[in-house]
Scaffold this active site. Structure first.
Site, PDB file in Angstrom:
ATOM      1  N   ASP A  40     -47.061  55.480 -40.761  1.00 32.32           N
ATOM      2  CA  ASP A  40     -47.883  54.494 -40.275  1.00 32.32           C
ATOM      3  C   ASP A  40     -49.774  53.788 -39.906  1.00 32.32           C
ATOM      4  O   ASP A  40     -49.760  53.725 -41.743  1.00 32.32           O
ATOM      5  CB  ASP A  40     -48.108  54.572 -38.262  1.00 32.32           C
ATOM      6  CG  ASP A  40     -47.607  53.830 -36.976  1.00 32.32           C
ATOM      7  OD1 ASP A  40     -48.267  52.497 -37.830  1.00 32.32           O
ATOM      8  OD2 ASP A  40     -47.062  53.714 -36.799  1.00 32.32           O
ATOM      9  N   HIS A  97     -48.849  51.580 -43.200  1.00 31.35           N
ATOM     10  CA  HIS A  97     -48.677  50.489 -42.859  1.00 31.35           C
ATOM     11  C   HIS A  97     -49.999  49.735 -42.672  1.00 31.35           C
ATOM     12  O   HIS A  97     -50.478  48.747 -42.778  1.00 31.35           O
ATOM     13  CB  HIS A  97     -48.477  50.337 -41.173  1.00 31.35           C
ATOM     14  CG  HIS A  97     -47.441  50.804 -40.676  1.00 31.35           C
ATOM     15  ND1 HIS A  97     -46.713  51.136 -39.805  1.00 31.35           N
ATOM     16  CD2 HIS A  97     -45.984  51.105 -41.262  1.00 31.35           C
ATOM     17  CE1 HIS A  97     -45.410  50.924 -39.233  1.00 31.35           C
ATOM     18  NE2 HIS A  97     -45.050  51.561 -41.267  1.00 31.35           N
TER      19      HIS A  97
END
Length: 473
Positions: free
Chosen positions: A281, A304
């Site tokens: 993430d 991310h």
């Protein structure tokens, strides 16, 4: 009476003999205690490491490994968790021993809790509370881990967090060891979907514990540890003032859901340096209420990217200011540097600087998304978090999205983004033809130099109205 005997006068009798032995043999114990010098850079201070504008790259921040002088002539007092009953075989519950060592060390100035290198210590969800005497250090040289998976998690324990450090001041966590999250079974729980191999979708976590949380703590230092396989966020800071992170290694698989590397919320005066983060993430996520954050010399892999947000959820007010990201390498990631807000929020994001950043094989390299939404039911609203003063300087590298350009500025219909500055931005496709049509919506700013791809959609000057933007965060 020597220093350590005096320290332990008020402790329970069971620990007195150990304390005396500890300090009598202190000269034979090798303990690495990191320096406790004040760390935060003053606003505007320049790093001693610079990057030529034509070639941004990962830029480690100079740091010193020299320890502070001993706090007393006899040095710090050592609290080895095995002397409090910890077994370290990877199966025995050592929670009580860690809590006892913490209680004893917390009452002693300049003390060091040692997790020795020859053990694997399993403890359940625990809160380590302060206030403690100044100079407390938790030195992890072995392996520290929670129970393996949700089926082994004690029913009486919180499933939202594992290690919590509460109301501490001047606390240091360091060492050469590993904090292992045993997250694999948590990632398989049937809730939020996440990415699987070969483009497939796998189920994700329900209630999954954040691995390490610092809550209402000031002047915290994390140095040199390896932290991996968290069930959810690896490290969280909530309501803190003064954070210094240096030389951490954070690792989780690319398809591990919600495993943000470092998350900060309602926290100010933060420095994150010389760390490598590979996870599933956000590499680093910056939430509401954060200010004076300096990120330098960080490598983000298969993540991310570095994100500010999400902000303004459920019509909330969010304020973020004075964030600097520089000398970073972001590779194989869904996003590079991102700001994301929900429709209907209020507040502002201001004075944000992304500079000297190398992108390698990212998808959305530069993105502002003021329409962030996790479902298809979100609707456009007449208020939004106001973005102003965001600069992108010397950002270069490659992107892998062959369908859309690597620059995407989607600002609110009602509240435009203003004072966006672009300089020395050069983003090329990792393969194939250049995608030369960046997206802009209600975005105002200037190009100080020509960008690749060109970003002619950025509007000059200032809008006639800022809608319902609220100033004065």
């Amino acid at each position: 009476m020597d220093h350590c005997s005096y320290c332990y006068t008020n402790l329970v009798t069971y620990f007195v003999l150990f304390s005396i032995l500890c300090c009598q043999h202190l000269s034979n114990v090798l303990v690495k205690v990191e320096a406790r010098a004040h760390y935060h850079k003053k606003k505007g201070e320049k790093s001693s490491t610079t990057i030529a504008p034509s070639s941004p790259s990962y830029a480690p921040v100079p740091s010193s490994d020299a320890p502070d002088p001993s706090p007393t002539q006899q040095g710090p007092c050592i609290f080895d968790v095995t002397s409090y009953g910890a077994v370290g075989d990877g199966a025995t519950d050592d929670t009580a021993a860690f809590q006892a060592a913490w209680k004893a060390a917390c009452a002693v100035e300049s003390s060091v809790i040692v997790v020795p290198s020859d053990g694997k210590f399993m403890i359940t969800s625990s809160i380590f509370s302060g206030p403690c005497k100044p100079g407390l250090v938790l030195q992890i040289d072995g392996v520290l881990m929670p129970p393996e998976g949700p089926n082994c998690w004690p029913k009486s324990d919180s499933k939202k967090q594992w290690l919590v450090f509460y109301r501490l001041d001047g606390f240091t966590m360091n060492g050469t060891g590993t904090i292992e999250g045993n997250g694999h079974k948590w990632w398989e729980l049937p809730c939020k979907p996440h990415r699987g191999p070969h483009g497939s979708t796998l189920p994700g976590p329900c209630d999954s514990p954040a691995m390490i949380r610092f809550f209402l703590s000031n002047n915290t230092r994390l140095i040199g540890l390896r932290i991996q396989n968290s069930p959810q966020f690896h490290i969280k800071f909530d309501g803190c003032d003064g954070v210094h992170i240096d030389k951490l290694q954070i690792n989780s698989p690319e398809n591990s859901p919600n495993t943000d590397g470092i998350h900060i919320g309602d926290t100010k005066n933060v420095g994150i340096y010389n760390s490598m983060i590979a996870n599933g993430d956000d590499c680093i996520s910056i939430g509401p209420g954060c200010s004076e954050v300096d990120i330098q010399g960080v490598v983000c892999d298969h993540s991310h990217g570095i994100s500010i947000g999400s902000l303004g959820v459920h019509n909330s007010r969010s304020c973020v200011s004075n964030i600097t990201v520089r000398g970073a390498l972001i590779k194989n990631s869904d996003n590079g540097v991102r700001i994301k807000t929900w429709q209907g929020g209020s507040g502002s994001v201001s004075d944000i600087s992304f500079q000297d950043i190398q992108m390698e094989n990212t998808t959305n390299s530069i993105i502002i998304d003021q329409y962030y939404c996790l479902t298809k039911e979100c609707r456009n609203q007449t208020s939004a978090v106001y973005l102003s003063g965001v600069s992108y300087n010397n950002i270069k590298g490659t992107y892998n999205n062959v369908r859309s350009a690597p620059i995407h500025f989607a600002c609110s219909d009602a509240v435009p983004c203003t004072n966006i500055t672009m300089s020395e931005v050069e983003l090329l496709p990792a393969q194939g033809a250049l995608v030369d049509n960046p997206f802009c919506w209600n975005a105002y700013g200037i190009q100080q130099t020509l960008t690749i791809p060109p970003i002619d959609c950025l509007q000059d000057g200032m809008p006639l109205s800022l809608g319902e933007a609220v100033a004065g965060c």
